[in-house]
Structure formats: structure tokens, C-alpha cells
Design an enzyme around this catalytic site. Structure first.
Site, PDB file in Angstrom:
ATOM      1  N   CYS A   6      -1.657  -1.346  20.854  1.00 30.55           N
ATOM      2  CA  CYS A   6      -2.177  -0.637  22.022  1.00 30.55           C
ATOM      3  C   CYS A   6      -3.473  -1.251  22.593  1.00 30.55           C
ATOM      4  O   CYS A   6      -3.406  -2.298  23.214  1.00 30.55           O
ATOM      5  CB  CYS A   6      -2.341   0.836  21.674  1.00 30.55           C
ATOM      6  SG  CYS A   6      -2.478   1.859  23.140  1.00 30.55           S
TER       7      CYS A   6
ATOM      8  N   HIS B 197       2.002   3.268  17.933  1.00 30.51           N
ATOM      9  CA  HIS B 197       1.196   3.721  16.801  1.00 30.51           C
ATOM     10  C   HIS B 197       2.192   4.408  15.866  1.00 30.51           C
ATOM     11  O   HIS B 197       3.387   4.277  16.021  1.00 30.51           O
ATOM     12  CB  HIS B 197       0.167   4.762  17.251  1.00 30.51           C
ATOM     13  CG  HIS B 197      -0.785   4.280  18.288  1.00 30.51           C
ATOM     14  ND1 HIS B 197      -1.929   3.581  17.990  1.00 30.51           N
ATOM     15  CD2 HIS B 197      -0.787   4.424  19.642  1.00 30.51           C
ATOM     16  CE1 HIS B 197      -2.595   3.335  19.108  1.00 30.51           C
ATOM     17  NE2 HIS B 197      -1.929   3.821  20.124  1.00 30.51           N
TER      18      HIS B 197
HETATM   19  N1  GLN Z   1      -7.457   2.604  26.438  1.00 38.26           N
HETATM   20  C1  GLN Z   1      -6.156   2.133  26.457  1.00 38.26           C
HETATM   21  C2  GLN Z   1      -5.157   2.924  27.301  1.00 38.26           C
HETATM   22  O1  GLN Z   1      -5.242   4.151  27.413  1.00 38.26           O
HETATM   23  C3  GLN Z   1      -5.667   2.006  25.021  1.00 38.26           C
HETATM   24  C4  GLN Z   1      -5.385   3.311  24.327  1.00 38.26           C
HETATM   25  C5  GLN Z   1      -4.881   3.136  22.916  1.00 38.26           C
HETATM   26  O2  GLN Z   1      -5.205   2.173  22.206  1.00 38.26           O
HETATM   27  N2  GLN Z   1      -4.122   4.117  22.468  1.00 38.26           N
HETATM   28  O3  GLN Z   1      -4.332   2.298  27.887  1.00 38.26           O
END
Ligand code: GLN
Length: 258
Positions: A93, A203
Site C-alpha cells: 500500500c 494488507h
Molecule cells: N495514504 C495512502 C492511501 O490512502 C496509503 C494508505 C495505506 O498504506 N493503507 O492511498
């Protein structure tokens, strides 16, 4: 055999159990009698990434991404050097976004990435969240089945991001979405991989419900120094049951419609 793992920014990039991926990798290697050396590397610390077999980078919100971006720009050339030398990289992510060219936030702020992947990310209005099911790239499925003959062809996980990621030519998605939003909610692709570098929005932690994918990373990581390795089979009945339950629940759901 030794497996040398680098966990990059564990103090800043660790959302929704991302650290669990490192635990899964280390434990599955140790169960096969492989000696695991795990090192945490964070802001201001310099290391030679080519000294590791595998580098893991987790996810983080925009704030944490901003905090690591400057430091990562200094580490970037060494990480790219390691990727070119065949070190395995797994990014999730926010970490995945930072290995691309840039991430543009909702406020229009551009957080630079290191350009290991030819991808870029732009924040959208709606958060893309929920459980995800994808059919993995056939090449990855074949590899996972060489390691574990009964490996499913699917990957399951959980996503929560506002970023929409677009892949340049030459970058392949990890697979085709059956449920969920993946890279951008539009082109049915999820994640990216090029040689031994992988990025994903999943995740979960990703590897606990996808033991077949975990072993692919262990095999690739070891094979750079030890040549082709075969891993002793493990009793994955519980992990695969978790995979099946998640998959069947998702197939019946309406997840992944924008
Ligand atoms: N800030 C990023 C987004 O919302 C990554 C979020 C995350 O790692 N879950 O796209």
C-alpha cells in the site's frame, strides 16, 4: 541456509497488521530449519540493501509517507541497485506507492517516490476499502504450484486506500480482481511486479492467509545465493481454510463496486 530480512521503516509504515507479513516469512523459514536474521532499518540509517535477501516495506497513511519520503529518496538508488541484483522486495500500500514515481495527495501535494516501479498514484475522493480476491498472474500461480503443488490460484487480502495507482508499460499487475478495487478501481488489476520486486494494496496481513505466496518469496529470496531451493512442505490446512473462507465469503458479496 540463512535468510536475511530487512524490515524498512517498521516504526512508521505498519498498517492493518503489515508487520505480520515479516513474522510469517520468518516463521515459515525457521520451521524449515533456515536461520533467519531480521533487521529493522529506519530514518537516517544507512545500509547496503544488497546484503539482504528480502526487503519488506509496509503501508502508511499520507502523514507517515511524507515523513519517510525524504529519507527514502536517499536510500532509493541503493534499493534500486538491490532490486537489480535480485534482492526480493515486497511492498504494501503506502510503501508500494512510494516505490513508484510519485503519490499525489487529495490536497495536491506530490510525495516523490523512488521510481523502482514505473507507476504513479493519485488520491481519489472515495476510499477504496474492503476485502479483496484476485486470480494471481498465471506465471506466479505456476511458480507457487512448483513450490506447493496444492497452492490455490487466488490471493485474498484487505485494502484501504484513497490512492489510485496506474501502471506504466512493462509493469504487470499481480493478478486480476474477482472482488475489490485493487490498483485503481477501474482496470481490474491489483498490485505490480517486475522481476523480484512486488507491490500490492493487500494488507491482511497478506501472507497469513496466502501461505503459498509467502513461500514464493522465501524461495526467490534464497535462490539468489543458494540456487534453486525446495522447501519442505508444512501443514497449511488452517491457513488454507482461512483462505477458502475469505474467498467464499467474498464471492457471495457485492464487494468492490464503485
Ligand atoms: N495514504 C495512502 C492511501 O490512502 C496509503 C494508505 C495505506 O498504506 N493503507 O492511498
Amino acid at each position: 541456509m540463512r535468510l536475511r530480512v530487512c524490515h524498512l521503516y517498521p516504526d512508521l509504515l505498519n498498517l492493518y497488521g503489515d508487520r505480520g507479513n515479516v513474522l510469517v516469512l520468518c516463521r515459515r523459514a525457521a520451521w524449515r530449519g533456515i536461520r533467519v536474521e531480521l533487521e529493522a532499518v529506519s530514518l537516517g540509517e544507512c545500509v547496503r540493501f544488497t546484503d539482504y535477501d528480502l526487503v519488506f516495506v509496509g503501508g502508511g497513511a499520507d502523514l507517515e509517507q511524507g515523513l519517510v519520503a525524504r529519507d527514502l529518496s536517499r536510500k532509493g538508488p541503493y534499493l534500486i541497485e538491490a532490486a537489480q541484483a535480485g534482492v526480493v522486495i515486497l511492498s504494501i500500500c503506502g510503501g508500494y506507492q512510494l516505490l513508484g514515481r510519485f503519490y499525489r495527495t487529495r490536497e495536491g501535494r506530490e510525495i516523490p517516490g523512488i521510481g523502482l516501479f514505473d507507476i504513479h498514484t493519485e488520491a481519489g475522493e472515495k476510499r477504496l476499502k474492503g476485502n479483496v480476491l484476485l486470480e494471481a498472474d498465471p506465471e506466479l500461480v505456476a511458480e507457487m504450484r512448483r513450490i506447493n503443488p496444492g497452492a490455490p490460484a487466488t490471493l485474498v487480502g484487505y485494502e484501504n486506500h484513497s490512492g489510485r495507482t496506474f501502471l506504466g508499460s512493462g509493469v504487470r499487475p499481480l493478478g486480476r480482481l474477482l472482488k475489490g478495487y485493487g490498483n485503481n478501481g477501474g482496470d481490474s488489476g491489483e498490485g505490480a511486479w517486475i522481476k523480484n520486486a512486488f507491490g500490492t494494496y493487500l494488507h491482511g496481513p497478506l501472507l497469513s492467509k496466502n501461505p503459498h505466496f509467502a513461500d514464493l518469496f522465501i524461495c526467490r529470496a534464497l535462490s539468489r545465493r543458494y540456487g534453486e531451493v525446495s522447501l519442505a512442505p508444512l501443514d497449511d490446512s488452517l491457513e488454507l481454510q482461512a483462505h477458502e473462507v475469505a474467498k467464499n465469503r467474498l464471492l457471495k458479496s457485492r464487494q468492490g463496486k464503485i
